[in-house]
Design an enzyme around this catalytic site. Structure first.
Site, short mmCIF file in Angstrom:
data_model
loop_
_atom_site.label_atom_id
_atom_site.label_comp_id
_atom_site.label_asym_id
_atom_site.label_seq_id
_atom_site.Cartn_x
_atom_site.Cartn_y
_atom_site.Cartn_z
N GLY A 49 3.81 4.85 16.11
CA GLY A 49 3.09 5.94 15.45
C GLY A 49 2.83 5.50 14.01
NE ARG A 85 1.88 -1.72 17.16
CZ ARG A 85 1.66 -0.55 17.78
NH1 ARG A 85 2.39 0.51 17.49
NH2 ARG A 85 0.71 -0.44 18.69
CD GLN A 179 1.91 4.92 23.63
OE1 GLN A 179 1.32 5.01 24.70
NE2 GLN A 179 1.81 3.86 22.86
CG ASP A 220 -2.96 3.98 14.93
OD1 ASP A 220 -3.31 4.80 15.80
OD2 ASP A 220 -1.79 3.58 14.80
CE LYS A 231 -1.76 3.67 21.63
NZ LYS A 231 -1.42 2.21 21.50
O1 MRU Z 1 0.68 2.19 19.71
P1 MRU Z 1 1.19 3.44 19.09
O2 MRU Z 1 1.98 4.28 20.04
O3 MRU Z 1 1.90 3.21 17.78
O4 MRU Z 1 -0.15 4.25 18.76
C1 MRU Z 1 -0.06 5.45 18.08
C2 MRU Z 1 -1.34 6.17 17.98
O5 MRU Z 1 -2.39 5.70 18.32
C3 MRU Z 1 -1.28 7.52 17.33
O6 MRU Z 1 -2.26 8.37 17.84
C4 MRU Z 1 -1.51 7.35 15.82
O7 MRU Z 1 -0.66 6.36 15.30
C5 MRU Z 1 -1.31 8.59 15.07
S1 MRU Z 1 0.41 9.00 14.89
C6 MRU Z 1 0.51 10.44 14.04
#
Ligand code: MRU
Length: 338
Positions: A49, A85, A179, A220, A231
């Site tokens: 996240g 990441r 997720q 992100d 995502k």
């Molecule tokens: O790969 P992840 O699980 O870290 O991806 C997270 C997302 O895409 C969330 O929608 C995004 O980080 C927003 S979190 C408030």
């Protein structure tokens, strides 16, 4: 209703975190105590996240500074954390903020405190967009686990529930790492919000047949023109929402906006290992040797986004003007003290 889970916390000689890969079947707290365990927790999505990896990375840097006296070695370790990441800009933003501070631990703690206040303000800003008894579609996970605060898109939904609006949420399971089903369905249940789980491919028929009122997701990284990385699958949802004339909202803090990027084509998109797609629950689900494309994120063009929900309020088009204006707003920490 119980209190949200604390996804990240400072433990003095380590950074403690909930291993999000094990939820919802197991709630296990782990400790990252050196650069390898910090980087691995982020890269494997044990901690995930965008805002959450920012908070975790910030504490990680403070921890490494207390362990590594040699400046060159410390900066090398910090760069490893910063690049664990590539897509979520919150990680780089938080690491840079801690690196340029005088007291790194104090700064990391300030980042976490601010994230809670920011999430609270996002939830309050978004409340006006949620009609009573709204049927909402969401994707991935944007709750307290994803921010180490109260959540972004899910924070808005949970606030609407507490305000007596009785939202009902259709949650995409969010392949390949689930997720949505593992974390969002869990958090919404925990918060007493009505929830229906669906496979990602059900989003179109849900919009057509289940009278979805709005889509709200997190982000992100957001470019200056409003193009938004989130995502994988989010871009498709935005196209579907436009086709069905359903508002499509993105809830995100200012730390997710990358004011240095003119448009989304410049956002680095993480591609992950093929085995996340080749197997499901430990069982092989594809022929051996098959080619796999596994981007973890996609970019939704700003023109498909009805509005952004931020700690500074709701931001609407034209994004080429309204997003850069966000950069000029006073720091939220200053507003918090006022
Ligand atoms: O790969 P992840 O699980 O870290 O991806 C997270 C997302 O895409 C969330 O929608 C995004 O980080 C927003 S979190 C408030």
């Amino acid at each position: 209703m119980t209190e949200p889970l604390e996804s990240v916390s400072w433990a003095g000689d380590a950074v403690e975190y909930i291993d999000q890969r094990l939820l919802p079947s197991e709630l296990r707290r782990e400790r990252a105590h050196d650069v390898d365990s910090i980087v691995t927790a982020i890269a494997t999505l044990a901690v995930r996240g965008a805002p959450c990896i920012g908070v975790f990375g910030a504490y990680g840097i403070a921890l490494l500074r207390s362990q590594i006296a040699d400046d060159a070695a410390f900066h090398e370790a910090a760069q490893r954390v910063r690049s664990a990441r590539p897509t979520a800009v919150n990680l780089m933003w938080a690491v840079d903020r801690v690196l340029s501070s005088d007291d790194m631990l104090q700064e990391a703690q300030a980042i976490q405190r601010e994230q809670s206040a920011v999430d609270d303000a996002i939830a309050q800003s978004g409340l006006e967009l949620i009609p009573k008894n709204a049927r909402i579609l969401t994707h991935c996970n944007t709750g307290p686990l994803a921010t180490a605060g109260g959540g972004t898109a899910l924070g808005v939904i949970i606030r609407a529930q507490r305000a007596g609006k009785h939202p009902h949420v259709f949650v995409d399971e969010t392949r390949p790492l689930l997720q949505g089903s593992r974390l969002t369905a869990f958090e919404l249940q925990h918060a007493g919000v009505g929830v229906t789980l669906q496979v990602d491919g059900a989003a179109a028929i849900a919009m057509a047949a289940k009278k979805i009122d709005l889509v709200i997701v997190g982000a992100d990284r957001i470019a200056r023109n409003g193009d938004t990385a989130n995502k994988i699958g989010t871009y498709g949802l935005a196209i579907l929402a436009a086709h069905h004339k359903i508002p499509f909202y993105v809830a995100a803090p200012r730390s997710t906006f990358d004011f240095t990027l003119a448009h989304g084509a410049d956002i680095p998109i993480e591609e992950r290992r093929p085995d996340e797609v080749l197997a499901f629950g430990g069982a092989v689900v594809a022929p051996e040797g098959i080619d796999v494309y596994n981007p973890a994120f996609d970019v939704t063009p700003g023109r498909l986004i009805t509005a952004f929900v931020t700690e500074y309020g709701v931001i609407r088009p034209p994004y080429a003007e309204t997003v850069p204006a966000l950069e000029l707003r006073p720091n939220f920490s200053v507003l918090m003290r006022a």
